[in-house]
Design an enzyme around this catalytic site. Structure first.
Site, short mmCIF file in Angstrom:
data_model
loop_
_atom_site.label_atom_id
_atom_site.label_comp_id
_atom_site.label_asym_id
_atom_site.label_seq_id
_atom_site.Cartn_x
_atom_site.Cartn_y
_atom_site.Cartn_z
N PRO A 133 0.81 -1.22 0.00
CA PRO A 133 0.00 0.00 0.00
C PRO A 133 0.85 1.28 0.00
O PRO A 133 0.50 2.25 -0.66
CB PRO A 133 -0.82 -0.12 1.28
CG PRO A 133 -0.93 -1.60 1.53
CD PRO A 133 0.35 -2.19 1.02
N TRP A 161 -2.72 -4.61 -5.03
CA TRP A 161 -2.73 -4.58 -6.51
C TRP A 161 -2.11 -5.86 -7.07
O TRP A 161 -1.35 -5.79 -8.03
CB TRP A 161 -1.96 -3.35 -7.05
CG TRP A 161 -2.64 -2.06 -6.79
CD1 TRP A 161 -2.20 -1.04 -6.03
CD2 TRP A 161 -3.92 -1.66 -7.29
NE1 TRP A 161 -3.12 -0.03 -6.02
CE2 TRP A 161 -4.18 -0.38 -6.78
CE3 TRP A 161 -4.88 -2.28 -8.11
CZ2 TRP A 161 -5.36 0.32 -7.06
CZ3 TRP A 161 -6.05 -1.59 -8.39
CH2 TRP A 161 -6.27 -0.32 -7.88
N ARG A 271 -18.73 1.99 -42.49
CA ARG A 271 -19.60 3.07 -42.02
C ARG A 271 -19.72 4.17 -43.09
O ARG A 271 -18.69 4.70 -43.55
CB ARG A 271 -19.01 3.66 -40.73
CG ARG A 271 -19.70 4.90 -40.21
CD ARG A 271 -21.04 4.58 -39.62
NE ARG A 271 -21.63 5.76 -39.00
CZ ARG A 271 -22.89 5.81 -38.60
NH1 ARG A 271 -23.69 4.77 -38.74
NH2 ARG A 271 -23.36 6.90 -38.04
N GLU A 366 4.21 -2.58 -13.63
CA GLU A 366 5.52 -3.03 -14.12
C GLU A 366 6.43 -1.84 -14.42
O GLU A 366 7.15 -1.83 -15.42
CB GLU A 366 5.34 -3.89 -15.37
CG GLU A 366 4.45 -5.08 -15.16
CD GLU A 366 5.21 -6.34 -14.87
OE1 GLU A 366 6.46 -6.29 -14.87
OE2 GLU A 366 4.56 -7.36 -14.61
N GLY A 367 6.39 -0.85 -13.53
CA GLY A 367 7.17 0.37 -13.73
C GLY A 367 6.34 1.37 -14.51
O GLY A 367 5.95 1.12 -15.65
#
Ligand code: FAD
Length: 387
Positions: A133, A161, A271, A366-367
């Site tokens: 935390p 996390w 579209r 992961e950074g």
């Protein structure tokens, strides 16, 4: 599928098989339901054993029933899984790079025999407990402690996390060993059924919704000496795992970007506005040219990482550059692709906005982008901006 510079022409037959198998799996087993899982905040757990049977966990490692493929095959697999959803790739990244890898690299023979076959075939699920935390970007500040007793350790602390923790059988928990000089960080294999372990789920996520994320509470949890990873001490333990996972992320996010691009391209051709397909407008074509160029640059970095890893020359700073660049590309491309889809783009009927929301997590875990920026900066200047 977008491969503008024909990089995949250079794949070996085996690599093409791996790519095609993963692509088929994603088309048939993932895409039909992934929007519902994302809305409901669930992971398709029924796919876990099948992903194991198909060799999706730690495909680049060998022995103990693991596939023993090359690094580019590993990257291609992550790319195809993340074209399905970042949650799926996260599952495979955690299981392979963050749980199987440390046991394979640093575990005892008994630990390898106990865990690697079961984790490899998806009978068992693992998680990686590093973040706390109060300690995210600075994991070395961790407060989780392992205190020695007669024949084992008592763990106390909390991790948060943690991908897969609520569904995991085993957690690789990184904690400070207070019995040794300097309290070095060590890895502990903690069965989640042990007394004192809790794995509460984090429910209020707006990103990575088709992935189970939780906490790990450790309240006087006893583990034996045999549950300590004997082969590593210090932050290089968790950091070496993260380098493996970030390699997979650098490839994976290319899949998310490519999938969003393909969805948008098809939509723009179908579209019609002002009497014809919106793909004929120069403003839209400009967006496709930019997206394709960005994705191609990301593909080039991913392929080069695999070459460097294969020949043993990959440095963690190379991985920082590719993780930072390719996640940025995915962040930009998924947002532009969403824009091309107009109002329909904000639904789960199409992939771009789901990918876009997922990428906010990938940008952070992961950074973070900031941290990888500083890693590259330190490598170039020789001056560390932080300890
Ligand atoms: P902080 O570190 O508090 O950062 C907040 C902000 O400050 C960021 O923008 C950051 O870039 C910036 N900042 C921090 N330090 C510096 C600095 N020195 N210079 C400049 N800016 C700085 N962790 C695990 O251990 N295992 C898992 O399986 C796992 N899975 C995850 C799954 C999800 C869905 C998420 C969201 C996270 C997961 N994480 C996991 C945790 C993740 O790795 C952390 O969230 C991440 O490292 C960032 O830490 P933090 O959230 O505490 O942010």
């Amino acid at each position: 599928m977008l491969d503008y510079l024909e990089l995949e022409d250079d794949l070996t037959g085996e690599e093409k098989l791996v790519r095609d198998e993963a692509r088929r799996f994603v088309e048939e087993q993932v895409k039909p339901d992934i929007g519902d899982h994302f809305e409901q905040g669930t992971f398709p757990t029924d796919l876990i054993p099948e992903m194991g049977e198909l060799g999706f966990y730690a495909p680049n490692l060998d022995g103990y029933g693991l596939p023993g493929l090359g690094e580019r095959a590993y990257g291609l697999l992550m790319q195809e899984l993340e074209a399905g959803d970042s949650g799926l790739r996260s599952m495979a990244s955690v299981q392979g790079s963050l749980v199987i890898y440390p046991i394979h690299a640093f575990g005892s023979e008994a630990q390898k025999e106990r865990w690697l076959p079961a984790l490899g075939n998806g009978e068992a699920v693992g998680c990686f407990g590093l973040t706390e935390p109060q300690h995210g970007s600075n994991p070395a500040g961790m407060e989780t402690r392992a205190e020695k007793d007669a024949d084992g350790y008592v763990l106390n602390g909390s991790k948060t996390w943690i991908t897969n923790s609520p569904i995991a059988d085993v957690a690789v928990v990184w904690a400070r060993d207070t019995s040794a000089d300097g309290s070095p960080v060590r890895g502990f294999l903690v069965g989640t059924d042990r007394d004192g372990v809790t794995t509460n789920k984090i429910d209020d996520k707006l990103s990575m919704r088709a992935s189970v994320t939780g906490e790990i509470g450790l309240d006087d949890v006893w583990v034996s000496e045999d549950d300590v990873l004997p082969g590593v001490e210090g932050m290089k333990g968790p950091l070496s795992c993260l380098t493996q996972a970030r390699f997979g992320i650098s490839w994976g996010v290319v899949g998310a970007a490519r999938d969003a691009f393909e969805d948008a391209l098809q939509y723009a051709k179908d579209r019609e506005q002002f009497g014809g397909p919106i793909a004929r407008f120069q403003l839209q074509q400009g967006k496709f040219a930019e997206m394709a160029t960005q994705i191609t640059n990301a593909q080039l970095q991913a392929h080069r990482l695999a070459e460097l890893k294969e020949r043993g020359d990959l440095r963690h700073q190379h991985v920082s550059m590719a993780k930072r660049h390719n996640v940025r590309v995915a962040r930009d491309v998924t947002r532009t692709a969403r824009e091309v889809l107009g109002g329909n783009g904000i639904t789960t009927d199409y992939s771009p906005m789901r990918h876009m929301e997922n990428i906010e997590t990938v940008y952070t875990y992961e950074g973070t982008d900031d941290i990888h920026t500083l890693v590259i900066g330190a490598d170039l200047t020789g001056i560390e901006a932080f300890e």
